[in-house]
Write a protein that holds these residues in place. Structure first.
Motif, PDB file in Angstrom:
ATOM      1  N   THR A  82      30.424  29.365  -9.567  1.00 35.06           N
ATOM      2  CA  THR A  82      29.235  28.530  -9.437  1.00 35.06           C
ATOM      3  C   THR A  82      29.668  27.088  -9.232  1.00 35.06           C
ATOM      4  OG1 THR A  82      27.973  30.013 -10.868  1.00 35.06           O
ATOM      5  CG2 THR A  82      27.106  27.790 -10.552  1.00 35.06           C
ATOM      6  N   ILE A  83      29.191  26.472  -8.146  1.00 35.06           N
ATOM      7  CA  ILE A  83      29.632  25.115  -7.821  1.00 35.06           C
ATOM      8  C   ILE A  83      28.516  24.081  -7.919  1.00 35.06           C
ATOM      9  CG2 ILE A  83      31.554  25.855  -6.368  1.00 35.06           C
ATOM     10  CD1 ILE A  83      29.812  25.588  -3.949  1.00 35.06           C
ATOM     11  N   ASN A  84      27.265  24.527  -8.102  1.00 36.99           N
ATOM     12  CA  ASN A  84      26.184  23.550  -8.219  1.00 36.99           C
ATOM     13  C   ASN A  84      24.913  24.203  -8.747  1.00 36.99           C
ATOM     14  OD1 ASN A  84      24.932  21.099  -8.099  1.00 36.99           O
ATOM     15  ND2 ASN A  84      24.973  20.896  -5.876  1.00 36.99           N
ATOM     16  N   TYR A  85      24.097  23.390  -9.426  1.00 38.82           N
ATOM     17  CA  TYR A  85      22.760  23.759  -9.871  1.00 38.82           C
ATOM     18  C   TYR A  85      21.794  22.675  -9.425  1.00 38.82           C
ATOM     19  CZ  TYR A  85      23.983  27.610 -13.066  1.00 38.82           C
ATOM     20  OH  TYR A  85      24.387  28.810 -13.587  1.00 38.82           O
ATOM     21  N   PHE A  86      20.604  23.063  -8.970  1.00 38.19           N
ATOM     22  CA  PHE A  86      19.597  22.059  -8.598  1.00 38.19           C
ATOM     23  C   PHE A  86      18.244  22.744  -8.432  1.00 38.19           C
ATOM     24  CE2 PHE A  86      21.973  23.410  -4.808  1.00 38.19           C
ATOM     25  CZ  PHE A  86      20.962  23.897  -3.993  1.00 38.19           C
ATOM     26  N   GLN A  87      17.228  21.974  -8.085  1.00 40.92           N
ATOM     27  CA  GLN A  87      15.883  22.483  -7.839  1.00 40.92           C
ATOM     28  C   GLN A  87      15.663  22.623  -6.330  1.00 40.92           C
ATOM     29  OE1 GLN A  87      12.908  22.332 -10.633  1.00 40.92           O
ATOM     30  NE2 GLN A  87      14.822  23.199 -11.368  1.00 40.92           N
ATOM     31  N   SER A  88      15.025  23.723  -5.916  1.00 41.25           N
ATOM     32  CA  SER A  88      14.678  23.914  -4.509  1.00 41.25           C
ATOM     33  C   SER A  88      13.289  24.535  -4.422  1.00 41.25           C
ATOM     34  CB  SER A  88      15.703  24.807  -3.811  1.00 41.25           C
ATOM     35  OG  SER A  88      15.521  26.166  -4.162  1.00 41.25           O
ATOM     36  N   LEU A  89      12.688  24.458  -3.247  1.00 42.22           N
ATOM     37  CA  LEU A  89      11.343  24.975  -3.046  1.00 42.22           C
ATOM     38  C   LEU A  89      11.305  26.460  -2.688  1.00 42.22           C
ATOM     39  CD1 LEU A  89       9.750  21.980  -1.081  1.00 42.22           C
ATOM     40  CD2 LEU A  89       9.308  22.671  -3.454  1.00 42.22           C
ATOM     41  N   PHE A  90      12.460  27.120  -2.725  1.00 36.16           N
ATOM     42  CA  PHE A  90      12.480  28.557  -2.468  1.00 36.16           C
ATOM     43  C   PHE A  90      11.821  29.299  -3.633  1.00 36.16           C
ATOM     44  CE2 PHE A  90      16.116  27.313   0.255  1.00 36.16           C
ATOM     45  CZ  PHE A  90      15.628  27.820   1.446  1.00 36.16           C
ATOM     46  N   PRO A  91      11.287  30.491  -3.396  1.00 41.98           N
ATOM     47  CA  PRO A  91      10.692  31.255  -4.501  1.00 41.98           C
ATOM     48  C   PRO A  91      11.654  31.393  -5.677  1.00 41.98           C
ATOM     49  CG  PRO A  91      10.227  32.315  -2.398  1.00 41.98           C
ATOM     50  CD  PRO A  91      11.178  31.195  -2.104  1.00 41.98           C
ATOM     51  N   TYR A  92      11.169  31.052  -6.881  1.00 41.20           N
ATOM     52  CA  TYR A  92      11.929  31.086  -8.137  1.00 41.20           C
ATOM     53  C   TYR A  92      13.035  30.022  -8.188  1.00 41.20           C
ATOM     54  CZ  TYR A  92       9.915  35.727  -7.463  1.00 41.20           C
ATOM     55  OH  TYR A  92       9.066  36.767  -7.156  1.00 41.20           O
ATOM     56  N   GLY A  93      12.956  29.026  -7.297  1.00 43.11           N
ATOM     57  CA  GLY A  93      14.025  28.032  -7.231  1.00 43.11           C
ATOM     58  C   GLY A  93      13.759  26.740  -7.970  1.00 43.11           C
ATOM     59  N   CYS A  94      12.518  26.540  -8.489  1.00 43.41           N
ATOM     60  CA  CYS A  94      12.230  25.302  -9.227  1.00 43.41           C
ATOM     61  C   CYS A  94      11.057  25.541 -10.174  1.00 43.41           C
ATOM     62  CB  CYS A  94      11.913  24.156  -8.263  1.00 43.41           C
ATOM     63  SG  CYS A  94      10.350  24.359  -7.374  1.00 43.41           S
ATOM     64  N   HIS A  95      10.852  24.595 -11.082  1.00 46.17           N
ATOM     65  CA  HIS A  95       9.758  24.684 -12.049  1.00 46.17           C
ATOM     66  C   HIS A  95       8.448  24.283 -11.371  1.00 46.17           C
ATOM     67  CE1 HIS A  95      12.212  25.435 -15.621  1.00 46.17           C
ATOM     68  NE2 HIS A  95      13.083  24.577 -15.114  1.00 46.17           N
ATOM     69  N   VAL A  96       7.539  25.242 -11.241  1.00 46.49           N
ATOM     70  CA  VAL A  96       6.215  24.969 -10.681  1.00 46.49           C
ATOM     71  C   VAL A  96       5.172  25.602 -11.588  1.00 46.49           C
ATOM     72  CG1 VAL A  96       6.987  24.802  -8.288  1.00 46.49           C
ATOM     73  CG2 VAL A  96       6.353  27.029  -9.216  1.00 46.49           C
ATOM     74  N   PRO A  97       3.944  25.080 -11.602  1.00 50.98           N
ATOM     75  CA  PRO A  97       2.898  25.644 -12.460  1.00 50.98           C
ATOM     76  C   PRO A  97       2.661  27.132 -12.169  1.00 50.98           C
ATOM     77  CG  PRO A  97       2.211  23.536 -11.542  1.00 50.98           C
ATOM     78  CD  PRO A  97       3.485  23.905 -10.848  1.00 50.98           C
ATOM     79  N   ASN A  98       2.413  27.867 -13.231  1.00 50.52           N
ATOM     80  CA  ASN A  98       2.092  29.305 -13.142  1.00 50.52           C
ATOM     81  C   ASN A  98       3.216  30.134 -12.515  1.00 50.52           C
ATOM     82  OD1 ASN A  98      -0.517  28.721 -14.162  1.00 50.52           O
ATOM     83  ND2 ASN A  98      -1.222  28.216 -12.084  1.00 50.52           N
ATOM     84  N   ASN A  99       4.440  29.651 -12.617  1.00 54.13           N
ATOM     85  CA  ASN A  99       5.580  30.406 -12.082  1.00 54.13           C
ATOM     86  C   ASN A  99       6.462  30.833 -13.245  1.00 54.13           C
ATOM     87  OD1 ASN A  99       7.400  31.601 -10.364  1.00 54.13           O
ATOM     88  ND2 ASN A  99       8.448  29.699  -9.862  1.00 54.13           N
TER      89      ASN A  99
END
Length: 342
Positions: free
Chosen positions: A128-145
């Motif tokens: 693992t070389i990096n962690y971050f937020q992305s807009l892909f499904p299950y890729g970031c904290h969004v309401p009701n997810n």
């Protein structure tokens, strides 16, 4: 679409130079791979038809989804091992103009995994070389997810250090559904349509730390006019590292595949007999042909691997020696014996 190749048996192995042997070995592997994939596809179609006739297609999808979405402890390593790798185009298929050319910028190959409301990147070794937020499904904290260990999105990518951007080469999994058993033509269409449904995926933001973009792709026959154009393939003046040629009906399979062939830009005039512009034709020093170039790289990689293994062994020996010495210092019995001997 059937690919036609000369049979390996038509050439005497002992009478051929090494590059002729390599050409026909690759052609033979390509035909064998096509046959195996066709058998696999026919078997899957037959199984799915049986499930549909039994009225169990829904249950089958649920079972298959759970099975494919199981998260093992060494998940990153398993994903890295499942990555498909290209082979050098030592032998040119007769229908190469119908293959799909994917332009690869200068960058680092990796897998992007969106899961549990975060996105991580693993290299080809599974680290693992990096962690971050992305807009892909299950890729970031969004309401009701709600995070789900059973669902993830996995993309085969290239990372451009210069632009801090990810270029998508292929799709492995989308929202827990694997797409490795779909042909390249469909996979490319699918990922392009999904990207168009995610506003802001190509821009940097708080929920999308790195922009994502589909690596340029086209039919090989449409590629050749672009090779004469001196304008850059990538608007940001990123160098073209090479071109992957995908057989349109090829599945996504682990390891090296003879259905994905790789060429550097300066190799195109020699291999495909097509002209390129002055910027792309520049060859590295001592370049003779693709065969010697690929073999020299193979030997270099073997030497580097041996050196790396040797250095790792030396490091382990030193670490073990330090541990032994520390144990001796910490053990009062050994200390007393050493004093008596002295």
């Amino acid at each position: 679409m059937e690919a036609r190749f000369m049979t390996y048996e038509t050439i005497s192995a002992k009478a051929c130079p090494i590059h002729i042997k390599l050409k026909f070995q690759q052609a033979k592997r390509r035909q064998e791979t096509l046959d195996l994939q066709k058998e696999k596809r026919d078997r899957q179609i037959h199984e799915r038809r049986n499930f549909e006739n039994d009225g169990c297609i829904k249950n089958w999808m649920e079972i298959d989804g759970k099975k494919s979405g199981t998260v093992p402890s060494n998940e990153a390593y398993d994903i890295a091992q499942s990555m498909m790798k290209s082979e050098w185009m030592l032998e040119v298929p007769e229908d190469i103009d119908n293959w799909i050319a994917v332009l690869c910028p200068d960058g680092k190959r990796c897998c992007v995994i969106a899961q549990d409301n975060k996105t991580k990147v693993v290299n080809k070794f599974g680290a693992t070389i990096n962690y971050f937020q992305s807009l892909f499904p299950y890729g970031c904290h969004v309401p009701n997810n709600c995070p789900s260990h059973r669902k993830r999105t996995v993309l085969d990518c290239l990372y451009s250090y210069k632009l801090k951007k990810y270029y998508i080469l292929d799709i492995i999994e989308w929202m827990g559904v694997p797409y490795t058993d779909f042909d390249a033509e469909f996979r490319f269409y699918f990922i392009q349509s999904k990207l168009s449904e995610i506003p802001g995926i190509d821009k940097k933001s708080a929920k999308n730390v790195f922009p994502f973009e589909l690596a340029p792709r086209m039919a090989a026959s449409d590629l050749y006019p672009h090779l004469l154009d001196k304008s850059q393939f990538f608007h940001e003046n990123i160098d073209l590292d090479g071109i992957n040629f995908y057989y349109p009906q090829s599945l996504y399979t682990p390891g090296e595949s003879p259905l994905v062939l790789w060429l550097k830009p300066f190799m195109i005039p020699d291999v495909l007999r097509r002209p390129v512009n002055d910027q792309l034709v520049v060859k590295p020093p001592n370049y003779v042909n693709i065969f010697e170039f690929s073999q020299s790289l193979k030997k270099k990689n073997k030497r580097n691997k041996k050196k790396k293994n040797a250095s790792n062994c030396e490091k382990m020996e030193v670490d073990n020696l330090i541990e032994v010495e520390m144990d001796k210092v910490m053990d009062p019995v050994i200390e007393n014996e050493m004093c008596i001997e002295n």
